[in-house]
Enzyme design. Structure first.
Site, short mmCIF file in Angstrom:
data_model
loop_
_atom_site.label_atom_id
_atom_site.label_comp_id
_atom_site.label_asym_id
_atom_site.label_seq_id
_atom_site.Cartn_x
_atom_site.Cartn_y
_atom_site.Cartn_z
N GLU A 40 0.85 -1.20 0.00
CA GLU A 40 0.00 0.00 0.00
C GLU A 40 0.88 1.24 0.00
O GLU A 40 1.63 1.48 0.95
CB GLU A 40 -0.90 0.00 1.24
N ARG A 44 0.55 10.37 0.28
CA ARG A 44 0.86 11.48 1.19
C ARG A 44 2.04 12.29 0.72
O ARG A 44 2.41 13.28 1.36
CB ARG A 44 1.23 10.93 2.57
N LYS A 128 -11.24 -1.84 6.27
CA LYS A 128 -10.08 -1.48 7.10
C LYS A 128 -10.62 -0.97 8.44
O LYS A 128 -11.63 -0.26 8.47
CB LYS A 128 -9.32 -0.37 6.38
O1 LIG Z 1 -3.33 7.04 5.32
C1 LIG Z 1 -3.85 5.94 5.18
O2 LIG Z 1 -4.68 5.64 4.30
C2 LIG Z 1 -3.45 4.92 6.08
O3 LIG Z 1 -3.54 3.78 5.70
C3 LIG Z 1 -2.91 5.29 7.37
C4 LIG Z 1 -2.13 4.12 7.89
O4 LIG Z 1 -3.03 3.13 8.19
C5 LIG Z 1 -1.34 4.43 9.08
O5 LIG Z 1 -0.56 5.54 8.85
C6 LIG Z 1 -0.47 3.29 9.44
O6 LIG Z 1 -0.28 3.41 10.77
P1 LIG Z 1 1.02 2.91 11.53
O7 LIG Z 1 1.26 1.50 11.14
O8 LIG Z 1 0.60 3.06 12.95
O9 LIG Z 1 2.11 3.83 11.13
#
Ligand SMILES: O=C(O)C(=O)C[C@H](O)[C@H](O)COP(=O)(O)O
Length: 206
Positions: A40, A44, A128
């Site tokens: 994925e 960003r 999700k």
């Molecule tokens: O922006 C999105 O569509 C995302 O998917 C956000 C992510 O799920 C998180 O940023 C992952 O979170 P961490 O594993 O805690 O770093």
């Protein structure tokens, strides 16, 4: 490939933030080399869309999706770049309708029973769970699984090597998402072997 098949391909979906396009292919190769084929790439960064294109071209065994898709404009961009699935942090009616009418493999973000039921009404049962830890984590998913056992989740947000197994042991969890295999410092330093090692460890979690 259906989103259900994608979710069942590996226990962990790496959530990738790519600042420089030149890191995209080596990072993808390290993750896939470690056994994580579903990737994925979050939209960003300015490099995200080109990174999706390059990974698709250079790493054919990868299943490449876009994350952080938050409206129909970013949905269109992600699809034009070749994304095979789309992940969203939350869910809007506009985004869901656009995805459904285009036959997009969508993994929409929710964290309440009401949001989950709203998507079930539209025939969407692969979701999700975001932000997983902050929104109630394992106990919350267990509770949702009582009345809504037909929903399959990919918890993401705060999932890490210490809690991933607990999530993956739940009946209503198909896979988890997380960024720990591709931490910003290792990517910036080009530590592809270390990343491959982290990916290989993650691949054994299921
Ligand atoms: O922006 C999105 O569509 C995302 O998917 C956000 C992510 O799920 C998180 O940023 C992952 O979170 P961490 O594993 O805690 O770093």
């Amino acid at each position: 490939m259906s989103i259900e098949t994608i979710m069942n391909t590996s226990p962990v979906i790496p959530v990738m933030v790519i600042d420089k396009v030149e890191n995209a292919v080596p990072l993808a190769k390290a993750l896939v080399g470690g056994g994580l084929k579903v990737l994925e790439i979050t939209l960003r960064t300015d490099a995200a869309l080109e990174s999706i294109r390059e990974i698709k071209a250079a790493v054919p065994e990868a299943i490449v999706g876009a994350g952080t898709v938050i409206n129909t404009a970013t949905l269109d961009q992600a699809l034009a770049a070749g994304s095979e699935f789309i992940v969203t942090p939350g869910t809007t009616p506009g985004l869901v309708d656009a995805a459904l009418s285009n036959g997009v493999q969508l993994l929409p973000g929710v964290n309440t029973p009401t949001e989950a039921m709203t998507l079930l009404e539209k025939g969407i049962s692969a979701l999700k769970f975001f932000p997983a830890e902050a929104a109630g984590g394992v106990p919350m998913l267990k509770s949702i699984g009582g009345p809504l056992p037909q929903i399959s989740f990919c918890p993401t947000g705060g999932v890490n090597p210490n809690n991933a197994r607990e999530y993956l042991a739940l009946k209503n969890v198909a896979c988890v998402g997380g960024s720990w295999m591709a931490p910003a410092n290792l990517v910036a330093e080009g530590k592809w072997e270390e990343i491959q090692h982290l990916a290989a460890e993650a691949a054994t979690l299921g």
